[in-house]
Write an enzyme that holds these catalytic residues in place. Structure first.
Site, PDB file in Angstrom:
ATOM      1  N   CYS B 217       0.831  -1.204   0.000  1.00  0.00           N
ATOM      2  CA  CYS B 217       0.000   0.000   0.000  1.00  0.00           C
ATOM      3  C   CYS B 217       0.868   1.258   0.000  1.00  0.00           C
ATOM      4  CB  CYS B 217      -0.998  -0.011   1.159  1.00  0.00           C
ATOM      5  SG  CYS B 217      -0.270   0.305   2.740  1.00  0.00           S
ATOM      6  N   THR B 218       2.046   1.178   0.633  1.00  0.00           N
ATOM      7  CA  THR B 218       2.977   2.314   0.574  1.00  0.00           C
ATOM      8  C   THR B 218       3.447   2.520  -0.860  1.00  0.00           C
ATOM      9  OG1 THR B 218       3.758   1.845   2.808  1.00  0.00           O
ATOM     10  CG2 THR B 218       5.184   3.198   1.429  1.00  0.00           C
TER      11      THR B 218
END
Ligand SMILES: [Zn+2]
Lengths: 529, 434
Positions: B217-218
């Protein structure tokens, strides 16, 4: 040149695909970068023999790409040499000059390196051409006879700009080495410690930004991405307001502070607040000038002459800066990765960089312009200011001329010091019994008793050698006094080359003292110089 | 005077040792030292064992392997075998000193073996260009000692487990000492493993540095570092744009593509620091490597091999760790065996599993847990196949179980056997629920 310009050149060159040379050196450039590589490529190494240990050391310097090496060695290759040295051509080299045989085999490893064989003896060069030694960067002396070694060491010590001398001794499974230098300055120490983020004592713009964050009303997703630095600065600001301007001091207060951090969470899974909790100690631990730096500041001559080394000028300006800025070093401008979204993280990065730029301006104003320190050196120094190092070296043999210090060392590090003494005793014995030219023919070996006697002579009259430790070391040397074992040679080859690379690149921190290695028990240790 | 010792080697090469060839090494073989085992008998027998009988296997002909081969040959080992599956790359030449630019592209094992055989007369190095997994127990059984100079954790685990499995208490010669070396930049370690007697490689798995993995997700939403942009280019953009075409991290065109894409993304997010070299470093997971550290670690491995083969001095018990960034720091210690080591321990590992965990969650944990680290594990109980990664039919049949609760499939205190095709052992877990 403005800092912006150098950056754009850097990023421009970075877009180019690496050439063959960069590809060849890729795995080491990741350790010491182009600056370190350039230093290696312009250095000149002198090895005072083509023994197995010497050629092993040279191999590990030729591979990473030093500029030049010379082997100074008048010896003719013996059967023993041909048997333990990878850089001689086995029996084909026997009877030929050892230096001339070894140089081409070493050069074969890297055609960017220039090698030379010089078949004069060290003694001869010392007497007739002593300035020869000054044309090198580092000189490596493996098992060089004490009288010649002492002369060479004294010659190099008398001149502050003379090359570093690495003295290597080995006998059977035991060995040691020592680097003789006056002073060694390191800007890029590659320390594992990071510069302070100033959470405990925020600079104005950091405090302003932390207070501007509207934690209570902001969007819930943004709330989970506020960098922990801002959370801590904010929380500490609020805490101090309620506690007479003081940070938490007792264990209970620190727990209370952590509890307030926990209460700031709006959702249980906000990892940025978990980071703030884990890093909470940074909020109450005062940022101070590192103790190593305080010692360096104290040792600076006052006033400093313009001709003093640039590093001294950089240190003096740093000292003045800390005096004017409440004991704070210039902000380094580097922010570690942390839980945050791109916008907030980049904003934080810009904040630190802006402060670093402002501090750099203030710092430059304190630097003596007459010292003429290049801009890129100043930038590098500021990036690494928290971890710069200056080592004070010593002359080879200083420890052995100080019986009291030797006795202290023996008391604190018995087996390491006993190993050093055993090697010193062997060198003394060899001075009294010069070795026959042909190894293995009419050879005389020292007895353990003779060696013990010689070792004891270095100690005060009332100090005895520790029976077990000295017996172990001396017995091992009496067993194989003139053995240059292939594995010990290779081990030293790695260790000594690595330290030479640190000296040449002025990156990482070299050994300062006697690095002693025992490959019976497989340990190494360093005794103070 | 020393005698000239002529003998036939493997029946096809005849070589002579010359006078004083072993002058240096013989000094420690002709006499014991104060710390030498009293059972050591100096003289001809030990020299003859080392030079005429001892057979040693070197795994890896790379950074450590090149050094190991040279050190062993000079120490007097004359029957050396080497396995390596790699070919020579230009970036090897800064340290793998048996290779020259003209050798780029050739198998490492073959070139290294030829070089040593040519340079050190009387020494035979037999190369095998292939995988360690291609060889069977009979192959490994023929050696007296094994030295590993690898950079792959998986290969070391395989070799370690294979040598532990080889031990037959009825046949003492089935116990093959394993000497393992590893380096990373200025750091390294050498260790001696006596399979089933001392701590093994698997026992110390939790000492490995944890690899930095960036959460997806980063990478997808909140990049902060240049590395995040590079991962985005390689993990998300490459398959999106190129479909099934495999990314080849050795292909400079592929790296260039990733670099351009990562750089564009970095600009979009105002992130600095994406370079060609960093792109290559991230996607290839490059570990810095230098000649000097390899020389130190290889020398200590070969020194231990020499001491074990000759008994001329006690060997390392059992771990030597070196850090060369600040002075020379080293630490020699005895690493303890782990009673629940899946390779040499025999006891099952107790793990606590929350009642609401799915099988998929348990698998995730097994991949990540420091002392387990099994990629692609297959799980079963004595009565049920919980989940199998292969063959495809079995994978398909067991796939629905991924979403089921572990507590529905395994009773409290029940045992789960974990296997993986890459590892020649199984791990047994005893489950308690919390
Ligand atoms: Zn184990």
């Amino acid at each position: 040149m403005a800092p912006g310009e150098s950056q754009s050149i850097e990023s421009a060159t970075a877009t180019i695909r690496p050439d063959n040379k960069t590809r060849r050196y890729d795995r080491q450039l990741r350790l010491w970068a182009a600056t370190g590589q350039a230093a290696l490529e312009s250095c000149r190494i002198l090895a005072l023999s083509a023994s197995a240990t010497s050629t092993s050391i040279l191999k590990n310097l030729v591979l990473p790409g030093i500029g030049h090496f010379t082997i100074l060695d008048p010896t003719v290759t013996s059967g023993a040499d041909a048997g333990n040295n990878f850089f001689l051509d086995g029996p084909n080299s026997i009877g030929k000059l050892r230096a001339s045989e070894a140089v081409p085999l070493l050069c074969e490893l890297n055609d960017g390196v220039e090698g030379r064989a010089d078949t004069r003896s060290v003694q001869e060069v010392l007497e007739q051409d002593p300035s020869f030694f000054l044309s090198f960067t580092v000189i490596i002396a493996h098992n060089l006879a004490s009288p010649v070694l002492n002369k060479l060491s004294a010659l190099l010590w008398s001149n502050e700009s003379a090359p570093a001398l690495i003295v290597v001794r080995s006998s059977g499974f035991l060995s040691e080495f020592f680097i003789q230098f006056h002073e060694h300055d390191i800007i890029e120490s590659h320390s594992e410690s990071a510069p302070s983020l100033r959470i405990d004592s925020p600079f104005q713009s950091l405090l302003d930004d932390a207070l501007a964050v509207d934690l209570a009303n902001m969007d819930i997703t943004d709330h989970g991405h506020v960098p922990f630095v801002l959370i801590l600065v904010r929380a500490m600001h609020d805490w101090k307001k309620e506690h007479g301007g003081n940070p938490p001091k007792t264990y209970e207060e620190k727990q209370d502070f952590k509890d307030t951090l926990g209460l700031m969470k709006r959702k249980p899974d906000e990892e940025n607040f978990d980071e703030a909790l884990a890093q909470a100690y940074r909020a109450w631990t005062p940022t101070a000038v590192p103790s190593d730096l305080i010692k360096l500041f104290a040792a600076l001559p006052d006033p400093l002459s313009s001709s003093a080394p640039p590093f001294s000028h950089l240190l003096l300006a740093l000292k003045k800066f800390t005096e004017q800025h409440d004991g704070h070093l210039p902000v380094a401008g580097k922010v570690p990765d942390m839980k945050a979204d791109t916008k907030q993280y980049v904003a934080l990065q810009r904040l630190y960089r802006a402060q670093a730029a402002a501090d750099a301006v203030a710092y430059r104003a304190l630097l003596d312009p007459a010292a003429c320190v290049p801009d890129d050196v100043v930038d590098l120094f500021l990036k690494n200011a928290h971890a710069v190092r200056r080592l004070q070296g010593a002359q080879w043999g200083t420890l052995d001329r100080d019986p009291t210090k030797l006795a202290e060392s023996l008391d604190m590090f018995p087996k390491e010091t006993a190993t050093h003494l055993a090697l010193a005793a062997l060198a003394a014995w060899q001075t009294m019994h010069p070795q026959p030219p042909e190894p293995g023919v009419n050879e005389v070996r020292p007895s353990a008793e003779e060696l013990s006697g010689l070792a004891a002579r270095l100690l005060p009259a009332d100090v005895e050698l520790p029976e077990k430790e000295a017996g172990d070391a001396i017995g091992e040397i009496a067993r194989a006094p003139s053995a240059d074992l292939p594995n010990v040679a290779a081990f030293l080859g790695g260790l000594v080359a690595q330290e030479a690379i640190k000296m040449i690149t002025k990156q990482y921190v070299p050994v300062n003292g006697y690095c002693v290695a025992d490959l019976v028990e497989t340990w190494t240790s360093t005794l103070a110089p | 005077m020393a005698t000239i010792d002529t003998y036939a080697d493997s029946g096809h090469v005849s070589v002579s040792d010359w006078d004083h060839r072993y002058y240096h090494v013989d000094q420690v073989l002709d006499r014991p030292g104060p710390r030498t085992d009293p059972d050591f008998i100096p003289g001809d027998a030990v020299k003859s064992f080392l030079r005429d009988q001892c057979k040693i296997l070197v795994i890896g002909a790379g950074g450590l392997g090149c050094e190991i081969l040279a050190d062993l040959a000079l120490s007097g080992f004359k029957d050396i075998h080497v396995i390596d599956m790699d070919t020579i790359d230009i970036s090897n030449l800064n340290r793998q000193f048996l290779f020259r630019p003209k050798d780029v592209g050739k198998p490492k094992a073959t070139v290294a073996a030829e070089y040593i055989t040519r340079r050190v007369p009387g020494v035979t190095v037999t190369p095998f260009y292939g995988k360690i997994q291609d060889k069977d127990d009979d192959f490994y059984m023929q050696f007296n000692l094994v030295i590993c100079g690898l950079d792959s954790v998986e290969a070391r685990r395989w070799m370690n487990a294979t040598l532990v499995n080889l031990v037959d208490p009825e046949r003492p010669e089935s116990l093959k000492p394993l000497i393992d070396g590893g380096t990373e930049g200025f750091k390294g370690q050498a260790r001696v493993i006596l399979p089933t007697i001392t701590s093994c490689y698997e026992c110390s798995l939790d000492m490995l540095n944890k690899q930095t993995a960036f959460p997806i997700c980063t990478i997808a939403n909140t990049p902060r570092l240049p590395e995040h942009c590079i991962e985005w280019a390689s993990v998300l953009e490459w398959p999106r744009v190129h479909g099934d075409k495999k990314m080849d991290t050795d292909d400079p065109d592929h790296i260039s593509w990733l670099y351009e894409v990562a750089l564009k993304r970095a600009k979009e997010f105002s992130i600095e620091g994406v370079t060609w070299s960093l792109t290559q470093g991230v996607v290839k997971n490059i570990i810095p490597a230098i000649a000097s550290t390899n020389a130190i670690i290889a020398a200590s491995c070969c020194n231990e091999a020499f001491k074990i083969a000759t008994s001329s001095a006690a060997y390392l018990n059992n771990y030597f760790m070196l850090i060369g960034t600040e002075g020379v720091y080293s630490y020699t210690f005895e690493h303890e065996r782990r009673p629940n080591c899946p390779v040499c321990g025999g006891e099952s590992v107790d793990i606590q599993v929350p009642k609401d965990w799915s099988v998929e969650r348990l698998i995730e944990m097994l991949v990540e847990k420091q002392d387990i680290q099994i990629k692609k594990p297959s799980l079963s109980t004595p009565t049920t196949n919980i989940y199998f990664q292969a063959p495809p039919q079995l994978e398909e049949a067991t796939r629905p179980n991924l979403e089921r609760l572990v507590s529905d499939l395994v009773p409290e205190g029940g045992e789960v056997t974990v296997t993986a095709t890459t590892l020649p052992f199984s791990l047994s877990l005893r489950i308690t629920y919390v």
